[in-house]
Scaffold this motif. Structure first.
Motif, PDB file in Angstrom:
ATOM      1  N   LYS A   1      41.609  44.307  45.724  1.00 43.04           N
ATOM      2  CA  LYS A   1      41.664  45.297  46.811  1.00 43.04           C
ATOM      3  C   LYS A   1      41.868  46.709  46.279  1.00 43.04           C
ATOM      4  O   LYS A   1      41.545  47.684  46.944  1.00 43.04           O
ATOM      5  CB  LYS A   1      42.793  44.947  47.787  1.00 43.04           C
ATOM      6  CG  LYS A   1      42.542  43.669  48.557  1.00 43.04           C
ATOM      7  CD  LYS A   1      43.735  43.307  49.414  1.00 43.04           C
ATOM      8  CE  LYS A   1      43.517  41.963  50.094  1.00 43.04           C
ATOM      9  NZ  LYS A   1      44.689  41.527  50.847  1.00 43.04           N
ATOM     10  N   HIS A   2      42.409  46.811  45.067  1.00 42.20           N
ATOM     11  CA  HIS A   2      42.685  48.118  44.453  1.00 42.20           C
ATOM     12  C   HIS A   2      41.740  48.409  43.277  1.00 42.20           C
ATOM     13  O   HIS A   2      42.043  49.257  42.440  1.00 42.20           O
ATOM     14  CB  HIS A   2      44.138  48.168  43.987  1.00 42.20           C
ATOM     15  CG  HIS A   2      45.105  47.889  45.089  1.00 42.20           C
ATOM     16  ND1 HIS A   2      45.365  48.777  46.107  1.00 42.20           N
ATOM     17  CD2 HIS A   2      45.863  46.792  45.356  1.00 42.20           C
ATOM     18  CE1 HIS A   2      46.237  48.245  46.948  1.00 42.20           C
ATOM     19  NE2 HIS A   2      46.557  47.044  46.516  1.00 42.20           N
ATOM     20  N   GLY A   3      40.627  47.675  43.206  1.00 39.83           N
ATOM     21  CA  GLY A   3      39.635  47.937  42.168  1.00 39.83           C
ATOM     22  C   GLY A   3      39.933  47.319  40.824  1.00 39.83           C
ATOM     23  O   GLY A   3      39.234  47.576  39.850  1.00 39.83           O
ATOM     24  N   ASN A   4      40.965  46.489  40.742  1.00 35.89           N
ATOM     25  CA  ASN A   4      41.309  45.838  39.466  1.00 35.89           C
ATOM     26  C   ASN A   4      40.558  44.510  39.382  1.00 35.89           C
ATOM     27  O   ASN A   4      40.872  43.569  40.096  1.00 35.89           O
ATOM     28  CB  ASN A   4      42.815  45.615  39.376  1.00 35.89           C
ATOM     29  CG  ASN A   4      43.232  45.057  38.033  1.00 35.89           C
ATOM     30  OD1 ASN A   4      42.417  44.651  37.214  1.00 35.89           O
ATOM     31  ND2 ASN A   4      44.529  45.034  37.797  1.00 35.89           N
ATOM     32  N   ILE A   5      39.564  44.444  38.510  1.00 35.06           N
ATOM     33  CA  ILE A   5      38.744  43.240  38.377  1.00 35.06           C
ATOM     34  C   ILE A   5      39.005  42.550  37.035  1.00 35.06           C
ATOM     35  O   ILE A   5      38.145  41.868  36.490  1.00 35.06           O
ATOM     36  CB  ILE A   5      37.249  43.547  38.590  1.00 35.06           C
ATOM     37  CG1 ILE A   5      36.789  44.695  37.707  1.00 35.06           C
ATOM     38  CG2 ILE A   5      36.984  43.866  40.041  1.00 35.06           C
ATOM     39  CD1 ILE A   5      35.331  45.059  37.876  1.00 35.06           C
ATOM     40  N   SER A   6      40.219  42.726  36.547  1.00 35.26           N
ATOM     41  CA  SER A   6      40.625  42.098  35.288  1.00 35.26           C
ATOM     42  C   SER A   6      40.581  40.582  35.418  1.00 35.26           C
ATOM     43  O   SER A   6      40.903  40.026  36.462  1.00 35.26           O
ATOM     44  CB  SER A   6      42.037  42.541  34.908  1.00 35.26           C
ATOM     45  OG  SER A   6      42.079  43.942  34.727  1.00 35.26           O
ATOM     46  N   LEU A   7      40.213  39.923  34.327  1.00 38.46           N
ATOM     47  CA  LEU A   7      40.085  38.472  34.305  1.00 38.46           C
ATOM     48  C   LEU A   7      41.272  37.859  33.577  1.00 38.46           C
ATOM     49  O   LEU A   7      41.566  38.228  32.441  1.00 38.46           O
ATOM     50  CB  LEU A   7      38.796  38.073  33.584  1.00 38.46           C
ATOM     51  CG  LEU A   7      38.487  36.580  33.527  1.00 38.46           C
ATOM     52  CD1 LEU A   7      38.081  36.067  34.910  1.00 38.46           C
ATOM     53  CD2 LEU A   7      37.388  36.305  32.522  1.00 38.46           C
ATOM     54  N   LYS A   8      41.951  36.924  34.250  1.00 37.25           N
ATOM     55  CA  LYS A   8      43.037  36.194  33.606  1.00 37.25           C
ATOM     56  C   LYS A   8      42.433  34.957  32.948  1.00 37.25           C
ATOM     57  O   LYS A   8      41.694  34.213  33.579  1.00 37.25           O
ATOM     58  CB  LYS A   8      44.111  35.796  34.614  1.00 37.25           C
ATOM     59  CG  LYS A   8      45.276  35.089  33.938  1.00 37.25           C
ATOM     60  CD  LYS A   8      46.401  34.797  34.889  1.00 37.25           C
ATOM     61  CE  LYS A   8      47.523  34.097  34.125  1.00 37.25           C
ATOM     62  NZ  LYS A   8      48.622  33.729  34.995  1.00 37.25           N
TER      63      LYS A   8
ATOM     64  N   VAL B   1      38.279  51.167  44.137  1.00 35.36           N
ATOM     65  CA  VAL B   1      37.522  50.786  45.323  1.00 35.36           C
ATOM     66  C   VAL B   1      37.828  49.320  45.598  1.00 35.36           C
ATOM     67  O   VAL B   1      37.947  48.528  44.660  1.00 35.36           O
ATOM     68  CB  VAL B   1      36.001  50.953  45.063  1.00 35.36           C
ATOM     69  CG1 VAL B   1      35.185  50.438  46.228  1.00 35.36           C
ATOM     70  CG2 VAL B   1      35.648  52.391  44.778  1.00 35.36           C
ATOM     71  N   ASP B   2      37.938  48.952  46.860  1.00 33.98           N
ATOM     72  CA  ASP B   2      38.159  47.556  47.220  1.00 33.98           C
ATOM     73  C   ASP B   2      36.953  46.733  46.761  1.00 33.98           C
ATOM     74  O   ASP B   2      35.828  46.958  47.198  1.00 33.98           O
ATOM     75  CB  ASP B   2      38.345  47.436  48.735  1.00 33.98           C
ATOM     76  CG  ASP B   2      38.723  46.034  49.192  1.00 33.98           C
ATOM     77  OD1 ASP B   2      38.526  45.066  48.424  1.00 33.98           O
ATOM     78  OD2 ASP B   2      39.199  45.901  50.318  1.00 33.98           O
ATOM     79  N   ALA B   3      37.191  45.773  45.875  1.00 31.44           N
ATOM     80  CA  ALA B   3      36.106  44.983  45.283  1.00 31.44           C
ATOM     81  C   ALA B   3      36.060  43.552  45.817  1.00 31.44           C
ATOM     82  O   ALA B   3      35.272  42.746  45.331  1.00 31.44           O
ATOM     83  CB  ALA B   3      36.265  44.969  43.761  1.00 31.44           C
ATOM     84  N   VAL B   4      36.858  43.234  46.829  1.00 30.94           N
ATOM     85  CA  VAL B   4      36.923  41.865  47.346  1.00 30.94           C
ATOM     86  C   VAL B   4      35.561  41.384  47.831  1.00 30.94           C
ATOM     87  O   VAL B   4      35.174  40.244  47.599  1.00 30.94           O
ATOM     88  CB  VAL B   4      37.985  41.735  48.467  1.00 30.94           C
ATOM     89  CG1 VAL B   4      37.930  40.373  49.131  1.00 30.94           C
ATOM     90  CG2 VAL B   4      39.379  41.985  47.900  1.00 30.94           C
ATOM     91  N   ALA B   5      34.790  42.251  48.491  1.00 26.82           N
ATOM     92  CA  ALA B   5      33.497  41.852  49.052  1.00 26.82           C
ATOM     93  C   ALA B   5      32.334  42.004  48.066  1.00 26.82           C
ATOM     94  O   ALA B   5      31.200  41.672  48.390  1.00 26.82           O
ATOM     95  CB  ALA B   5      33.215  42.663  50.313  1.00 26.82           C
TER      96      ALA B   5
END
Length: 145
Positions: free
Chosen positions: A107-114, A59-63
């Motif tokens: 935008k593709h649901g990847n909320i990985s933290l660098k 899911v788009d997670a930008v917002a």
């Protein structure tokens, strides 16, 4: 009172189970889950690493508001993304200028933290949390020299 025959009772019970299953599937459909790694992430001091976490289905997670935390820190936030930006003032001081998310990946649901320039003090359990959906995942980071 009309006695219920076994022929009528069985189909009603089956129908109830079927309706429950259909309603359960309908209401659960589309709900996202946060997925993290099943094994700890291992890093050496000085490494740049990624703490994996993603939404499934994507899911788009930008917002969305996204929070990365460590409960063993006084200021528990490692990273907070809200209203399309990194909230630098909420971060634990030791993580300033060392954490980031990829907007293209969000935008593709990847909320990985660098996490860049890993330190021994970075070792611990991290929580990837989305308040709006009330879902979370955990990532363990092990740091060696």
């Amino acid at each position: 009172m009309i006695p219920q025959t076994t022929g009528l009772h069985f189909p009603l019970k089956t129908l109830r189970v079927l309706i429950f299953h259909l309603l359960f599937t309908h209401f659960c459909k589309g709900q996202s889950h946060v997925i993290g790694p099943s094994q700890p992430i291992v890093a050496k001091v000085g490494d740049d690493i990624t703490l994996p976490c993603h939404l499934e289905p994507a899911v788009d997670a930008v917002a969305m508001t996204l929070e990365w935390m460590r409960s063993d820190l006084n200021s528990i936030f490692v990273y907070v993304w809200r209203d399309g930006q990194d909230l630098v003032h909420t971060k634990h001081p030791s993580y300033k200028e060392r954490t980031s998310l990829s907007i293209d990946e969000l935008k593709h649901g990847n909320i990985s933290l660098k996490l860049t320039d890993v330190k021994l003090s970075d070792e611990g359990r991290y929580q990837c949390y989305i308040p709006k959906l009330n879902i979370q995942s955990f990532v363990d980071l092990v740091v060696g020299e």
